[in-house]
Design a protein around this motif. Structure first.
Motif, mmCIF file in Angstrom:
data_model
loop_
_atom_site.group_PDB
_atom_site.id
_atom_site.type_symbol
_atom_site.label_atom_id
_atom_site.label_comp_id
_atom_site.label_asym_id
_atom_site.label_seq_id
_atom_site.Cartn_x
_atom_site.Cartn_y
_atom_site.Cartn_z
ATOM 1 N N ARG A 6 1.184 6.835 7.624
ATOM 2 C CA ARG A 6 0.632 7.643 5.988
ATOM 3 C C ARG A 6 1.604 8.451 5.372
ATOM 4 N NH1 ARG A 6 -3.263 7.543 10.107
ATOM 5 N NH2 ARG A 6 -5.379 6.592 9.650
ATOM 6 N N SER A 7 2.076 9.371 6.162
ATOM 7 C CA SER A 7 3.497 10.251 4.944
ATOM 8 C C SER A 7 4.577 10.300 5.557
ATOM 9 C CB SER A 7 2.560 10.959 5.187
ATOM 10 O OG SER A 7 2.410 11.919 6.507
ATOM 11 N N PHE A 8 5.039 10.978 4.734
ATOM 12 C CA PHE A 8 6.851 11.574 5.424
ATOM 13 C C PHE A 8 6.672 13.118 5.320
ATOM 14 C CE2 PHE A 8 7.556 10.052 1.446
ATOM 15 C CZ PHE A 8 7.965 11.173 0.724
ATOM 16 N N THR A 9 7.659 14.115 6.288
ATOM 17 C CA THR A 9 8.016 14.934 5.310
ATOM 18 C C THR A 9 9.654 15.169 4.871
ATOM 19 O OG1 THR A 9 6.765 16.094 6.708
ATOM 20 C CG2 THR A 9 8.118 17.541 5.958
ATOM 21 N N ILE A 10 10.245 15.651 4.562
ATOM 22 C CA ILE A 10 11.925 15.782 3.919
ATOM 23 C C ILE A 10 11.641 17.310 3.830
ATOM 24 C CG2 ILE A 10 13.389 16.064 2.276
ATOM 25 C CD1 ILE A 10 11.809 13.256 0.651
ATOM 26 N N VAL A 11 13.131 17.805 4.906
ATOM 27 C CA VAL A 11 13.460 19.006 5.304
ATOM 28 C C VAL A 11 15.303 18.431 4.930
ATOM 29 C CG1 VAL A 11 13.346 20.754 7.181
ATOM 30 C CG2 VAL A 11 11.603 19.320 6.725
ATOM 31 N N GLY A 12 15.992 19.883 4.675
ATOM 32 C CA GLY A 12 17.108 19.336 4.606
ATOM 33 C C GLY A 12 17.224 17.909 4.264
ATOM 34 N N ASP A 13 18.195 17.168 5.006
ATOM 35 C CA ASP A 13 18.710 16.209 4.547
ATOM 36 C C ASP A 13 18.079 15.812 5.411
ATOM 37 O OD1 ASP A 13 20.699 17.038 3.013
ATOM 38 O OD2 ASP A 13 22.511 17.649 4.726
ATOM 39 N N TRP B 71 6.314 6.161 -0.283
ATOM 40 C CA TRP B 71 6.248 5.745 0.458
ATOM 41 C C TRP B 71 5.898 4.287 0.957
ATOM 42 C CZ3 TRP B 71 9.106 4.379 5.149
ATOM 43 C CH2 TRP B 71 8.593 4.374 5.915
ATOM 44 N N SER B 72 6.199 2.863 1.248
ATOM 45 C CA SER B 72 5.599 2.012 1.595
ATOM 46 C C SER B 72 4.877 1.886 3.151
ATOM 47 C CB SER B 72 5.841 0.660 1.429
ATOM 48 O OG SER B 72 5.533 -0.393 2.091
ATOM 49 N N SER B 73 3.299 2.482 2.875
ATOM 50 C CA SER B 73 2.546 2.702 4.450
ATOM 51 C C SER B 73 3.304 1.607 5.231
ATOM 52 C CB SER B 73 1.209 3.068 3.854
ATOM 53 O OG SER B 73 0.528 1.735 3.773
ATOM 54 N N ARG C 38 0.556 -1.089 0.036
ATOM 55 C CA ARG C 38 0.380 0.033 -0.314
ATOM 56 C C ARG C 38 0.801 1.643 -0.375
ATOM 57 N NH1 ARG C 38 -3.852 1.080 3.130
ATOM 58 N NH2 ARG C 38 -5.037 2.452 1.897
ATOM 59 N N PRO C 39 1.464 1.327 -1.491
ATOM 60 C CA PRO C 39 2.346 2.611 -0.969
ATOM 61 C C PRO C 39 1.516 4.109 -1.160
ATOM 62 C CG PRO C 39 2.349 1.324 -3.320
ATOM 63 C CD PRO C 39 1.468 0.994 -2.109
#
Length: 359
Positions: A218-225, A182-184, A166-167
């Motif tokens: 359910r999700s991710f958040t990318i910030v910089g590295d 992301w695979s949930s 379930r991506p």
């Protein structure tokens, strides 16, 4: 006749970063300015785990585009919309339970005047683009679909199968020049790239964080590295927490415990000096706890030091989902309430303004 490479070059446009997820503000305990991460070198296409599978349209894109007729959206209402974004002057809504993504150049027009970009995915949740290709997760079929655009027509040219379980969330990070999916429920982050002179996509890496395997995240958040994973509901009753990880390795840098009533988070979005978090359920999966909160520090969540702003600004009673940003405006999707499925709002000096129910 346009070649695939010439079309690529004509369509190469800087992408509007509309997700509110790939930000330059640090997402630490409190908001601070991070050092700018180093931009990745262009991908040379030499090392990869898998090459995309071309669809019939991908085998002969010229014929596919020439013969394709754009189809208008079938419905005048949305069914569990999960994401709003804008790329190349086109607006997109991911209409999850209608199994389609729709688009228009005129936000606000009736939904049955929008056009269908994708109807091949079952319950897609998000989409992302670098201005060249458009990537959609096909959640219920464990696939990723890749689309290309000519003359505001979208064709599914490539696919990847067996992408986790379930991506659920897709984002493009300009700094690392990588699409992340992301695979949930398996704790896996799938990384995709293409070379500068081609639209052919490659799965370059699968990164995993074992601690999130078996959780519904359910999700991710990318910030910089760094990459942040919101708290997910666990069948085993694992302690709810937000994880801050290194983007390249997924090594955990810090964890932020959260109370049980916030366990089923959907997404975290830094806005100015605050962190806005959408919550779908509590630790038992009860949607009666669905809300939207904000806090000045992730460290404060465990003690309950946060502000519940859902009912104050957005009526309340539904289930807030994702927040995205286009220019100076934020967009909130939600479900369970008719007539309030997509909101727009602005934030000025910490004050929420211009709250409007769009659909």
């Amino acid at each position: 006749m346009l070649t695939r490479k010439k079309t690529f070059q004509l369509n190469k446009i800087s992408t509007l970063v509309a997700t509110g997820l790939l930000l330059c503000a640090a997402l630490t305990g409190c908001a601070k300015e991070p050092s700018a991460p180093e931009k990745a070198a262009p991908y040379d296409g030499k090392e990869y785990l898998r090459e995309s599978e071309l669809t019939a349209a991908g085998e002969d894109p010229d014929s596919a585009f020439d013969s394709y007729t754009v189809i208008n959206n079938y419905d005048s209402a949305l069914s569990v919309p999960t994401y709003v974004t804008k790329t190349d002057d086109l607006w997109f809504i991911v209409d999850c339970y209608h199994n389609r993504i729709i688009y228009t150049d005129n936000l606000g027009i009736p939904l049955n005047e929008w056009q269908i970009m994708c109807d091949q995915a079952t319950q897609p949740h998000t989409m992302a683009s670098d201005g060249i290709v458009y990537m959609v997760e096909d959640t219920e079929n464990n696939r990723v679909l890749v689309f290309e655009k000519r003359d505001n027509k979208f064709i599914n040219t490539q696919s990847f199968y067996e992408i986790g379980n379930r991506p659920h969330f897709t984002a493009y990070d300009e700094t690392s020049d990588t699409f992340y999916v992301w695979s949930s429920s398996t704790g896996e982050l799938y990384c995709f790239r293409h070379t500068p002179d081609s639209t052919r996509m490659y799965l370059t890496e699968v990164r995993k964080i074992d601690q999130l395997s078996g959780l519904y995240v359910r999700s991710f958040t990318i910030v910089g590295d760094d990459i942040y994973f919101v708290s997910g509901v666990s069948a085993t009753g694992a302690t709810p927490q937000i994880l801050q990880c290194d983007l390249k390795t997924l090594n955990i840098k810090k964890s932020y415990p959260v109370p049980d009533e916030l366990a089923g988070m959907v997404q975290i979005t830094p806005i100015d000096d605050m962190f806005y978090i959408t919550v779908s359920t509590d630790i038992t999966g009860n949607q009666d706890y669905a809300t939207l909160i904000r806090t000045s520090s992730l460290d404060k969540l465990k003690s309950g030091d946060y502000e519940d702003i859902y009912a104050q600004y957005f009526v309340g009673g539904g289930t807030p989902y994702n927040i995205s940003k286009v220019d100076d405006t934020y967009f909130l999707t939600e479900h369970r309430l008719q007539g309030h499925s997509i909101w727009s709002f602005k934030v000025e000096s910490g004050e929420i303004t211009d709250v409007t129910a769009l659909y």
